[in-house]
Design an enzyme around this catalytic site. Structure first.
Site, PDB file in Angstrom:
ATOM      1  N   ASP A  16     -31.858 -41.974   6.945  1.00  0.00           N
ATOM      2  CA  ASP A  16     -30.636 -42.024   7.752  1.00  0.00           C
ATOM      3  C   ASP A  16     -29.591 -42.913   7.097  1.00  0.00           C
ATOM      4  O   ASP A  16     -28.406 -42.563   7.018  1.00  0.00           O
ATOM      5  CB  ASP A  16     -30.944 -42.579   9.150  1.00  0.00           C
ATOM      6  CG  ASP A  16     -31.479 -41.539  10.106  1.00  0.00           C
ATOM      7  OD1 ASP A  16     -31.539 -40.355   9.742  1.00  0.00           O
ATOM      8  OD2 ASP A  16     -31.833 -41.918  11.244  1.00  0.00           O
ATOM      9  N   GLU A  17     -30.019 -44.082   6.652  1.00  0.00           N
ATOM     10  CA  GLU A  17     -29.082 -45.028   6.060  1.00  0.00           C
ATOM     11  C   GLU A  17     -28.449 -44.447   4.795  1.00  0.00           C
ATOM     12  O   GLU A  17     -27.258 -44.659   4.527  1.00  0.00           O
ATOM     13  CB  GLU A  17     -29.788 -46.348   5.728  1.00  0.00           C
ATOM     14  CG  GLU A  17     -30.509 -47.015   6.892  1.00  0.00           C
ATOM     15  CD  GLU A  17     -29.572 -47.580   7.954  1.00  0.00           C
ATOM     16  OE1 GLU A  17     -28.369 -47.231   7.962  1.00  0.00           O
ATOM     17  OE2 GLU A  17     -30.050 -48.372   8.773  1.00  0.00           O
ATOM     18  N   GLU A  41     -30.927 -54.154  13.185  1.00  0.00           N
ATOM     19  CA  GLU A  41     -30.671 -52.844  13.787  1.00  0.00           C
ATOM     20  C   GLU A  41     -30.362 -52.970  15.282  1.00  0.00           C
ATOM     21  O   GLU A  41     -29.554 -52.208  15.824  1.00  0.00           O
ATOM     22  CB  GLU A  41     -31.886 -51.928  13.587  1.00  0.00           C
ATOM     23  CG  GLU A  41     -32.213 -51.597  12.147  1.00  0.00           C
ATOM     24  CD  GLU A  41     -31.260 -50.587  11.521  1.00  0.00           C
ATOM     25  OE1 GLU A  41     -30.347 -50.102  12.220  1.00  0.00           O
ATOM     26  OE2 GLU A  41     -31.414 -50.299  10.317  1.00  0.00           O
ATOM     27  N   GLU A 100     -24.448 -50.009   4.590  1.00  0.00           N
ATOM     28  CA  GLU A 100     -25.421 -48.917   4.701  1.00  0.00           C
ATOM     29  C   GLU A 100     -26.331 -48.891   3.473  1.00  0.00           C
ATOM     30  O   GLU A 100     -27.526 -48.620   3.576  1.00  0.00           O
ATOM     31  CB  GLU A 100     -24.702 -47.579   4.854  1.00  0.00           C
ATOM     32  CG  GLU A 100     -23.886 -47.424   6.127  1.00  0.00           C
ATOM     33  CD  GLU A 100     -24.740 -47.250   7.366  1.00  0.00           C
ATOM     34  OE1 GLU A 100     -25.984 -47.269   7.270  1.00  0.00           O
ATOM     35  OE2 GLU A 100     -24.162 -47.076   8.458  1.00  0.00           O
ATOM     36  N   GLU A 123     -28.208 -44.307  14.647  1.00  0.00           N
ATOM     37  CA  GLU A 123     -28.613 -45.676  14.342  1.00  0.00           C
ATOM     38  C   GLU A 123     -29.427 -46.295  15.478  1.00  0.00           C
ATOM     39  O   GLU A 123     -30.310 -47.124  15.240  1.00  0.00           O
ATOM     40  CB  GLU A 123     -27.375 -46.538  14.068  1.00  0.00           C
ATOM     41  CG  GLU A 123     -26.678 -46.246  12.759  1.00  0.00           C
ATOM     42  CD  GLU A 123     -27.388 -46.886  11.581  1.00  0.00           C
ATOM     43  OE1 GLU A 123     -28.139 -47.859  11.789  1.00  0.00           O
ATOM     44  OE2 GLU A 123     -27.184 -46.418  10.442  1.00  0.00           O
ATOM     45  N   HIS A 131     -33.181 -46.530  15.221  1.00  0.00           N
ATOM     46  CA  HIS A 131     -33.818 -47.432  14.255  1.00  0.00           C
ATOM     47  C   HIS A 131     -34.378 -48.680  14.933  1.00  0.00           C
ATOM     48  O   HIS A 131     -35.542 -49.031  14.746  1.00  0.00           O
ATOM     49  CB  HIS A 131     -32.811 -47.839  13.178  1.00  0.00           C
ATOM     50  CG  HIS A 131     -32.255 -46.681  12.418  1.00  0.00           C
ATOM     51  ND1 HIS A 131     -31.220 -46.810  11.506  1.00  0.00           N
ATOM     52  CD2 HIS A 131     -32.564 -45.359  12.447  1.00  0.00           C
ATOM     53  CE1 HIS A 131     -30.935 -45.632  10.991  1.00  0.00           C
ATOM     54  NE2 HIS A 131     -31.729 -44.730  11.548  1.00  0.00           N
ATOM     55  N   HIS A 160     -25.785 -42.060   5.891  1.00  0.00           N
ATOM     56  CA  HIS A 160     -24.634 -42.789   6.420  1.00  0.00           C
ATOM     57  C   HIS A 160     -23.855 -43.468   5.290  1.00  0.00           C
ATOM     58  O   HIS A 160     -22.623 -43.540   5.331  1.00  0.00           O
ATOM     59  CB  HIS A 160     -25.091 -43.820   7.447  1.00  0.00           C
ATOM     60  CG  HIS A 160     -25.728 -43.200   8.648  1.00  0.00           C
ATOM     61  ND1 HIS A 160     -26.515 -43.903   9.534  1.00  0.00           N
ATOM     62  CD2 HIS A 160     -25.689 -41.925   9.118  1.00  0.00           C
ATOM     63  CE1 HIS A 160     -26.937 -43.090  10.495  1.00  0.00           C
ATOM     64  NE2 HIS A 160     -26.455 -41.883  10.250  1.00  0.00           N
ATOM     65  N   TRP A 215     -35.361 -36.672  14.402  1.00  0.00           N
ATOM     66  CA  TRP A 215     -36.590 -37.350  14.805  1.00  0.00           C
ATOM     67  C   TRP A 215     -36.281 -38.341  15.923  1.00  0.00           C
ATOM     68  O   TRP A 215     -35.147 -38.773  16.088  1.00  0.00           O
ATOM     69  CB  TRP A 215     -37.236 -38.068  13.620  1.00  0.00           C
ATOM     70  CG  TRP A 215     -36.402 -39.131  12.972  1.00  0.00           C
ATOM     71  CD1 TRP A 215     -35.583 -38.994  11.887  1.00  0.00           C
ATOM     72  CD2 TRP A 215     -36.285 -40.512  13.370  1.00  0.00           C
ATOM     73  NE1 TRP A 215     -34.977 -40.185  11.582  1.00  0.00           N
ATOM     74  CE2 TRP A 215     -35.379 -41.140  12.474  1.00  0.00           C
ATOM     75  CE3 TRP A 215     -36.845 -41.274  14.395  1.00  0.00           C
ATOM     76  CZ2 TRP A 215     -35.037 -42.494  12.577  1.00  0.00           C
ATOM     77  CZ3 TRP A 215     -36.504 -42.620  14.494  1.00  0.00           C
ATOM     78  CH2 TRP A 215     -35.616 -43.222  13.604  1.00  0.00           C
ATOM     79  N   THR A 243     -28.957 -51.750   3.878  1.00  0.00           N
ATOM     80  CA  THR A 243     -30.045 -51.449   4.815  1.00  0.00           C
ATOM     81  C   THR A 243     -30.960 -50.368   4.253  1.00  0.00           C
ATOM     82  O   THR A 243     -32.176 -50.413   4.447  1.00  0.00           O
ATOM     83  CB  THR A 243     -29.497 -51.030   6.187  1.00  0.00           C
ATOM     84  OG1 THR A 243     -28.545 -49.973   6.023  1.00  0.00           O
ATOM     85  CG2 THR A 243     -28.826 -52.194   6.894  1.00  0.00           C
TER      86      THR A 243
END
Length: 218
Positions: free
Chosen positions: A198-199, A75, A166, A113, A116, A202, A32, A169
């Site tokens: 995503d976090e 971020e 990670e 990242e 974000h 990660h 995305w 967040t």
């Protein structure tokens, strides 16, 4: 245990990291991008879209916006995080384009990242409810003052730190997503949900790296 042993172990993990890169990072074409969630200002009806966007954002409580600013500023400090990772011994990207799997991971992680802060920054600006110059000054100060998580360039300490970071967040973004939905703002709910996703991936990566360290160096 000496730092040299730590470096030796993480350098021995290169094949392990290369094997998992495909599941830990998403291809660019399948990822995305911030513009997927925001009004298209190049569209003919951009003003109507922006007006509708702002109307939806009016339901957000001010305290939730304050938390969102904090998440966004965190971020936006990404340049300090990437430079810190490149200082961890055994993980460096010496040329900036190295095909070392650790370097590929750090660049891929940074690229994911980076979206974000971009997305949250634009979201907040589009709401028309935030004094963006003050926020931008805060980001400027944050980057200017640097970042020292006191990991001493030790890759083991780095992996422990990133595993917790990670996760933290992920939790924060998911909580904001929940509160945004409760307030009736579905756009922010979606945005914080994809960032939290995503976090979570990660977090899985850094926990995987640290688990492998425990196997090799119990």
């Amino acid at each position: 245990m000496s730092m040299e042993r730590h470096v030796e172990v993480v350098e021995s993990m290169q094949d392990f990291v290369r094997e998992h890169l495909g599941s830990l990072l998403k291809p660019v074409g399948e990822s995305w991008q911030p513009s997927d969630f925001l009004p298209d200002l190049a569209a003919e009806n951009w003003f109507q879209r922006l007006s509708e966007f702002r109307e939806r954002a009016r339901v957000l409580p001010r305290d939730l916006l304050a938390v969102l600013v904090g998440d966004m500023v965190t971020e936006e400090a990404l340049p300090t995080y990437q430079s810190w990772i490149n200082r961890l011994r055994g993980l460096a990207d010496p040329t900036g384009v190295s095909d070392n799997p650790w370097a590929q991971w750090s660049r891929g992680w940074t690229a994911e990242e980076n979206r974000h802060g971009d997305l949250l920054n634009r979201y907040l600006a589009f709401t028309g409810r935030i004094h963006m110059h003050a926020v931008e000054t805060t980001i400027h100060h944050l980057l200017n003052r640097g970042f020292d998580p006191q990991t001493e360039n030790d890759p083991y300490l780095g992996f422990v730190y990133t595993s917790f970071q990670e996760r933290a967040t992920k939790i924060s973004h998911r909580n904001v997503a929940t509160l945004a939905k409760r307030a009736g703002e579905e756009t922010l709910h979606t945005i914080c949900g994809v960032i939290a996703g995503d976090e979570a991936r990660h977090e899985k990566a850094y926990k995987l790296f640290m688990a492998r360290v425990f196997e090799l160096d119990p």
